[in-house]
Enzyme design. Structure first.
Site, PDB file in Angstrom:
ATOM      1  N   LEU A 147       0.820  -1.217   0.000  1.00 18.34           N
ATOM      2  CA  LEU A 147       0.000   0.000   0.000  1.00 18.34           C
ATOM      3  C   LEU A 147       0.854   1.267   0.000  1.00 18.34           C
ATOM      4  O   LEU A 147       0.352   2.354  -0.260  1.00 18.34           O
ATOM      5  CB  LEU A 147      -0.952  -0.002   1.203  1.00 18.34           C
ATOM      6  CG  LEU A 147      -2.190  -0.885   1.015  1.00 18.34           C
ATOM      7  CD1 LEU A 147      -2.978  -1.012   2.306  1.00 18.34           C
ATOM      8  CD2 LEU A 147      -3.098  -0.314  -0.079  1.00 18.34           C
ATOM      9  N   ARG A 196     -11.630  11.553   9.759  1.00 18.83           N
ATOM     10  CA  ARG A 196     -11.534  10.576  10.837  1.00 18.83           C
ATOM     11  C   ARG A 196     -10.870  11.242  12.044  1.00 18.83           C
ATOM     12  O   ARG A 196     -10.222  12.282  11.904  1.00 18.83           O
ATOM     13  CB  ARG A 196     -10.686   9.361  10.402  1.00 18.83           C
ATOM     14  CG  ARG A 196     -11.334   8.512   9.315  1.00 18.83           C
ATOM     15  CD  ARG A 196     -12.568   7.791   9.791  1.00 18.83           C
ATOM     16  NE  ARG A 196     -13.161   6.946   8.758  1.00 18.83           N
ATOM     17  CZ  ARG A 196     -14.160   7.310   7.957  1.00 18.83           C
ATOM     18  NH1 ARG A 196     -14.684   8.518   8.068  1.00 18.83           N
ATOM     19  NH2 ARG A 196     -14.651   6.470   7.064  1.00 18.83           N
ATOM     20  N   ARG A 257      -1.235  -4.638   5.290  1.00 22.77           N
ATOM     21  CA  ARG A 257      -2.106  -4.182   4.200  1.00 22.77           C
ATOM     22  C   ARG A 257      -3.165  -3.205   4.716  1.00 22.77           C
ATOM     23  O   ARG A 257      -4.365  -3.346   4.442  1.00 22.77           O
ATOM     24  CB  ARG A 257      -2.808  -5.375   3.521  1.00 22.77           C
ATOM     25  CG  ARG A 257      -1.873  -6.415   2.945  1.00 22.77           C
ATOM     26  CD  ARG A 257      -2.658  -7.553   2.297  1.00 22.77           C
ATOM     27  NE  ARG A 257      -3.373  -7.077   1.106  1.00 22.77           N
ATOM     28  CZ  ARG A 257      -2.854  -7.075  -0.119  1.00 22.77           C
ATOM     29  NH1 ARG A 257      -1.652  -7.540  -0.331  1.00 22.77           N
ATOM     30  NH2 ARG A 257      -3.560  -6.622  -1.139  1.00 22.77           N
ATOM     31  N   GLU A 260      -1.966   2.935   5.440  1.00 18.42           N
ATOM     32  CA  GLU A 260      -1.093   3.878   4.738  1.00 18.42           C
ATOM     33  C   GLU A 260      -1.681   5.290   4.800  1.00 18.42           C
ATOM     34  O   GLU A 260      -0.958   6.286   4.820  1.00 18.42           O
ATOM     35  CB  GLU A 260      -0.867   3.420   3.290  1.00 18.42           C
ATOM     36  CG  GLU A 260      -1.917   3.845   2.270  1.00 18.42           C
ATOM     37  CD  GLU A 260      -3.254   3.113   2.429  1.00 18.42           C
ATOM     38  OE1 GLU A 260      -3.385   2.308   3.367  1.00 18.42           O
ATOM     39  OE2 GLU A 260      -4.159   3.356   1.616  1.00 18.42           O
ATOM     40  N   ASP A 261      -3.018   5.379   4.862  1.00 16.99           N
ATOM     41  CA  ASP A 261      -3.670   6.686   4.924  1.00 16.99           C
ATOM     42  C   ASP A 261      -3.436   7.380   6.271  1.00 16.99           C
ATOM     43  O   ASP A 261      -3.209   8.599   6.317  1.00 16.99           O
ATOM     44  CB  ASP A 261      -5.170   6.559   4.636  1.00 16.99           C
ATOM     45  CG  ASP A 261      -5.816   5.396   5.365  1.00 16.99           C
ATOM     46  OD1 ASP A 261      -5.148   4.725   6.167  1.00 16.99           O
ATOM     47  OD2 ASP A 261      -7.023   5.175   5.135  1.00 16.99           O
ATOM     48  N   SER A 292     -13.433  -1.201   5.810  1.00 17.81           N
ATOM     49  CA  SER A 292     -13.909  -0.561   7.035  1.00 17.81           C
ATOM     50  C   SER A 292     -15.155  -1.246   7.588  1.00 17.81           C
ATOM     51  O   SER A 292     -15.504  -1.081   8.746  1.00 17.81           O
ATOM     52  CB  SER A 292     -14.190   0.908   6.792  1.00 17.81           C
ATOM     53  OG  SER A 292     -15.185   1.041   5.813  1.00 17.81           O
TER      54      SER A 292
END
Lengths: 333, 333
Positions: A147, A196, A257, A260-261, A292
């Site tokens: 990712l 978030r 995995r 990354e965000d 999610s």
């Protein structure tokens, strides 16, 4: 006679009062009708060419052709994974958006894209290139499936703005354009549609955190991240992610995995000391529900937040309650 | 019998329908009551400590003490003119706002401030200095009466953020704090409460403009300036105004006692190529109505816009429709 006169006077008084009341009610009705008519007229005319002249402003909006400068256009960096139909839909849509300069598809599958897919995508992009501006399409093929690939530095990127997007998320071009203008005013921070939050885990202590999903943001009106599945940021953060992100975090992202965000949110907040900007936009998720919605998602995301805060040596995320809205779509101020 | 049976059946049917309708209506009423009760509970709890725990989020907002860094606090630069009562009221109010670092009063009167006024202001500022942080108060006395004085460069200014404000405009501290956090995400542009627009004067040609006041902004949802009577900007623009603003523009401002705010908007837009950010805030004008209510105001402001565009050689202002709102105060998204 006296009594009769009193009755007469009372009748006259009553009639007079009734008359005044009727007149008042008629006046109120006329006033109300006027208001309704004016409102309807206003609604009908708002955002139309004639809306300004209606109130006496005859001037048009001054338009500047800034689209030739690095800050006048943006590049799309789209992460994709074995969903060719979604990819085709997404690219077909975004290629039609004004001020798009280039599309970079992050490809991390074992097999390269088929000739048919490449032909299709190139055709779509060519069809949408206009006004003498050719949209560039680049498929970045990666050997390693990670990712982190979505934040690989792009050599010779012409634009400063990167619009990072998943292949299964569609925003109308008007929303993209609006978010881009917000980013132009705030080019150092992330500007995105999906906010978030990180909450202090009061049960475990000041430096332990819980990842807050959409409902906690909706409820509290507070956020500290915008997810890179749909966000604008400056291209300098791609270089920063590659050169300065702790290797342990990048390894964690590849291994799990996930997150990354969150890592990118940490990086930008650490560099700016400021919160990101959440832009209101209509989101259309064209794929199946993402990770999610899977069980244990919140726990895994909380783990990332805690792991990254420990690696950074502090919590760089800054919370805010700013919501950027398009004032053309708001009626009462 | 047949008829009687039919009547009976009809009666039973009617009763049954009435029963179902009643049940439905009761259900709807219970549902409605439930909604109202939940809403009231939500309103009562929202923004309270318990609001998060109500929905299962027990964590608090992570707070960072960034107030010691140059970007963690802001300086107020207040323009004033022979309205000592307003000045006292304003300073008393703003001195109570958190994260305020220093106050700079721009004094352009022939006589210096009286000892009484100085004592009063110093007392107010001392009273509000807390948590070991002393708010600094500086009265900048100018020999020349010019509106350019409000943008004089301030040597050794500790904070990056300048909150430029008139002495007769009051915003609640919560609004100031919110605008400051918006500025922290967008430190290169102006962030303010009072938006204005420049419209192309279609009657006179593409490079002629009309100044658009509040109502045109309200109507169109579009603006390109925020006035420096209530706006945050980076201190670097003070230096830029002094060093790089064309002398002819500064002379025009002094001579006409007007349009220094438009000049600053031109300067920032020219440097960034981006629009400012309008923040929604509750404004309390404590003075008499300003020059904007005088006859010929719009014409004079339009003249400034045209004059400055000619001096800059182009129109640097960029229009936008972004409105920054505090999402804690919004209910339906």
């Amino acid at each position: 006679m006296r009594g009769g006169s009193a009755i007469n006077r009372r009748t006259v008084l009553k009639l007079r009062q009734a008359g005044i009341a009727t007149l008042r009610s008629v006046k109120i009705k006329i006033l109300l009708c006027g208001c309704v008519a004016l409102t309807l007229l206003a609604v009908a005319n708002r955002n139309c060419g004639s809306s300004l002249s209606l109130l006496g402003w005859t001037g048009g909006v001054a338009s500047l052709d800034r689209s030739s400068s690095p800050r006048g256009r943006y590049a799309i960096v789209m992460n994709t994974w074995k969903r060719y139909d979604l990819l085709k839909k997404s690219i077909s849509h975004y290629a039609s958006c004004p001020r798009l300069d280039s599309i970079h598809i992050v490809w991390s599958e074992p097999d390269p894209p088929s000739d048919f897919l490449k032909r299709f995508l190139n055709h779509v992009v060519d069809m949408n290139s206009r006004n003498g501006h050719q949209i560039e399409l680049i498929v970045d093929i990666n050997n390693k499936d990670s990712l982190n690939n979505r934040f690989k530095d792009i050599k010779d990127l012409k634009t400063d703005a990167v619009f990072s997007i998943d292949d299964d998320v569609i925003f109308p071009c008007s929303s993209v354009e609006f978010a881009f203008t917000v980013w132009q005013s705030a080019p150092d921070t992330m500007v995105g549609y999906v906010p978030r939050m990180h909450w202090v885990n009061e049960k475990e202590g000041e430096d332990k955190y819980i990842y807050g999903g959409w409902w906690s943001v909706w409820w509290s009106g507070t956020y500290s991240m915008v997810l890179s599945k749909a966000a604008f940021f400056h291209k300098k953060y791609l270089k920063l992610y590659n050169d300065e992100m702790p290797a342990s975090i990048k390894e964690y992202v590849t291994r799990n995995r996930n997150c990354e965000d969150i890592a990118m949110s940490f990086l930008v907040a650490n560099a700016t000391g400021a919160p990101p900007i959440w832009v209101k936009g209509k989101i259309f998720e064209i794929g199946s529900t993402g990770i999610s919605s899977l069980g244990g998602h919140s726990e895994r995301r909380s783990e990332c937040v805690n792991k990254f805060a420990a690696e950074f040596g502090r919590m760089p995320l800054v919370s805010t309650s700013l919501k950027a809205i398009d004032s053309r779509n708001v009626w009462f101020w």
